[in-house]
Write a protein that holds these residues in place. Structure first.
Motif, PDB file in Angstrom:
ATOM      1  N   SER A 141     -40.858 -22.878  41.366  1.00  0.00           N
ATOM      2  CA  SER A 141     -41.352 -24.181  41.803  1.00  0.00           C
ATOM      3  C   SER A 141     -40.195 -25.141  42.072  1.00  0.00           C
ATOM      4  O   SER A 141     -40.181 -25.869  43.073  1.00  0.00           O
ATOM      5  CB  SER A 141     -42.282 -24.762  40.737  1.00  0.00           C
ATOM      6  N   ASP A 144     -38.334 -24.140  45.284  1.00  0.00           N
ATOM      7  CA  ASP A 144     -39.129 -24.488  46.472  1.00  0.00           C
ATOM      8  C   ASP A 144     -39.032 -25.981  46.761  1.00  0.00           C
ATOM      9  O   ASP A 144     -38.984 -26.398  47.929  1.00  0.00           O
ATOM     10  CB  ASP A 144     -40.591 -24.090  46.264  1.00  0.00           C
ATOM     11  N   MET A 145     -39.019 -26.782  45.697  1.00  0.00           N
ATOM     12  CA  MET A 145     -38.875 -28.237  45.882  1.00  0.00           C
ATOM     13  C   MET A 145     -37.522 -28.570  46.506  1.00  0.00           C
ATOM     14  O   MET A 145     -37.434 -29.369  47.449  1.00  0.00           O
ATOM     15  CB  MET A 145     -39.021 -28.952  44.540  1.00  0.00           C
ATOM     16  N   THR A 148     -37.520 -27.002  50.305  1.00  0.00           N
ATOM     17  CA  THR A 148     -38.444 -27.588  51.292  1.00  0.00           C
ATOM     18  C   THR A 148     -38.458 -29.111  51.263  1.00  0.00           C
ATOM     19  O   THR A 148     -39.009 -29.736  52.169  1.00  0.00           O
ATOM     20  CB  THR A 148     -39.873 -27.085  51.047  1.00  0.00           C
ATOM     21  N   LYS A 149     -37.868 -29.714  50.204  1.00  0.00           N
ATOM     22  CA  LYS A 149     -37.905 -31.174  50.033  1.00  0.00           C
ATOM     23  C   LYS A 149     -39.339 -31.694  49.936  1.00  0.00           C
ATOM     24  O   LYS A 149     -39.638 -32.830  50.324  1.00  0.00           O
ATOM     25  CB  LYS A 149     -37.182 -31.894  51.191  1.00  0.00           C
ATOM     26  N   GLN A 150     -40.227 -30.857  49.422  1.00  0.00           N
ATOM     27  CA  GLN A 150     -41.627 -31.243  49.258  1.00  0.00           C
ATOM     28  C   GLN A 150     -42.042 -31.118  47.802  1.00  0.00           C
ATOM     29  O   GLN A 150     -41.492 -30.319  47.043  1.00  0.00           O
ATOM     30  CB  GLN A 150     -42.534 -30.371  50.125  1.00  0.00           C
ATOM     31  N   SER A 151     -43.040 -31.919  47.418  1.00  0.00           N
ATOM     32  CA  SER A 151     -43.544 -31.890  46.044  1.00  0.00           C
ATOM     33  C   SER A 151     -44.178 -30.538  45.737  1.00  0.00           C
ATOM     34  O   SER A 151     -44.759 -29.899  46.625  1.00  0.00           O
ATOM     35  CB  SER A 151     -44.567 -33.001  45.824  1.00  0.00           C
ATOM     36  N   GLN A 152     -44.069 -30.111  44.502  1.00  0.00           N
ATOM     37  CA  GLN A 152     -44.668 -28.862  44.033  1.00  0.00           C
ATOM     38  C   GLN A 152     -45.644 -29.165  42.899  1.00  0.00           C
ATOM     39  O   GLN A 152     -45.493 -30.156  42.187  1.00  0.00           O
ATOM     40  CB  GLN A 152     -43.587 -27.903  43.528  1.00  0.00           C
ATOM     41  N   CYS A 153     -46.636 -28.311  42.738  1.00  0.00           N
ATOM     42  CA  CYS A 153     -47.640 -28.509  41.681  1.00  0.00           C
ATOM     43  C   CYS A 153     -47.832 -27.208  40.907  1.00  0.00           C
ATOM     44  O   CYS A 153     -48.016 -26.147  41.506  1.00  0.00           O
ATOM     45  CB  CYS A 153     -48.969 -28.961  42.282  1.00  0.00           C
ATOM     46  N   LYS A 223     -32.530 -36.746  45.033  1.00  0.00           N
ATOM     47  CA  LYS A 223     -32.157 -35.811  46.093  1.00  0.00           C
ATOM     48  C   LYS A 223     -31.201 -34.725  45.596  1.00  0.00           C
ATOM     49  O   LYS A 223     -31.101 -33.664  46.204  1.00  0.00           O
ATOM     50  CB  LYS A 223     -31.529 -36.573  47.259  1.00  0.00           C
TER      51      LYS A 223
END
Length: 293
Positions: A141, A144-145, A148-153, A223
């Protein structure tokens, strides 16, 4: 279906010996063969006879040896899944994958699998490279964050006593360690759990320290991949537990912790008494207030 021709040493699936709540086929090793029955050793080491009619089929090699990822089971049936989990549990392998989903079984004991050395071992590794572990979920997780610079859950679910709260702590432990820069913020996030448990956990008939609320933890990273803060939100709190409980259960720990920690003078000043004096505590009259849960 044609019955398989058995030889000594075969592993087979057989109909259960008794009809009950868990009426599913069982696994066993053939140790003797007679005209109308066979003798097997089941997964608990018991030697039992079963009739030829109870023999269903021979066991796939993947079920005999067990697998880390149950997608790879040749017998992809409910009974094969349960046997695989049972086999691994007896070997103290409490984690098993089903694809990218991790199944964790509460071992009810402390296992030496959460050290800093283990954290380092799982860092930047793919699922298939190492044995299943909750640290692998945290690492996947986190990476991947970063990528991709995207939130993970990460969703942690299960019944009471399954180990959801402990799994949450372990995920936080891994994220705090793998972000690479320890700070007081990370320590605060980890140390918030005992406070939350005091106000939101209670004793149930199945778990002495059961979370009686849902918890959403939003961990914030900068970042550079370092933790900068977190927001913890409670929801679905069982407010009814404040004034009433089912037989064999108790209300939130905070009431007992408060009365246990206060001195006699403090209780007198606030017009409070011992827990035994209150009606909704009375059933726990012999409860050891010094024991959490």
């Amino acid at each position: 279906m044609e019955k398989p021709k058995l030889i000594l040493g075969d592993y087979i699936w057989a109909q259960p010996f008794t009809i009950g709540e868990f009426d599913i086929p069982i696994g066993g090793k053939v140790v003797a063969i007679e005209s109308s029955r066979v003798k097997i050793v089941d997964d608990d080491g018991n030697e039992v006879y079963i009739s030829n009619q109870q023999v269903l089929k021979t066991m796939h090699i993947s079920s005999i040896n067990g697998v880390d990822d149950m997608i790879n089971l040749g017998d992809l049936q409910e009974y094969a899944i349960l046997r695989n989990l049972h086999k691994r549990y007896r070997e103290k392998k409490i984690y098993t994958y089903t694809g990218t989903m991790l199944i964790a079984i509460n071992p009810y004991e402390l296992l030496p699998i959460y050290t800093n050395a283990i954290i380092t071992q799982y860092r930047n590794k793919k699922f298939e490279e190492l044995h299943p572990h909750i640290f692998a979920i945290g690492d996947n997780s986190y990476n991947d964050m970063i990528t991709t610079k995207q939130s993970q859950c990460i969703v942690i679910s299960g019944e009471s006593g399954a180990g959801k709260t402990e799994s949450t702590k372990l995920i936080l432990q891994y994220l705090a360690s793998t972000s690479g820069q320890h700070s007081w913020i990370e320590q605060q996030i980890l140390e918030a759990n005992p406070i939350l448990e005091a106000f939101g956990n209670a004793k149930t008939v199945r778990n002495d320290n059961s979370s009686r609320f849902g918890k959403y933890i939003d961990v914030h990273f900068n970042k550079g991949g370092y933790i900068e803060g977190a927001r913890i939100e409670q929801y679905l709190l069982e407010k009814s537990r404040v004034v009433s409980q089912n037989n064999g259960e108790r209300n939130y720990h905070i009431f007992y912790s408060m009365l246990s920690g206060m001195s006699k003078d403090e209780k007198k000043r606030l017009d409070l008494q011992d827990a035994d004096s209150y009606t909704f505590f009375k059933w726990r009259k012999n409860f050891d207030l010094s024991r959490k849960g």
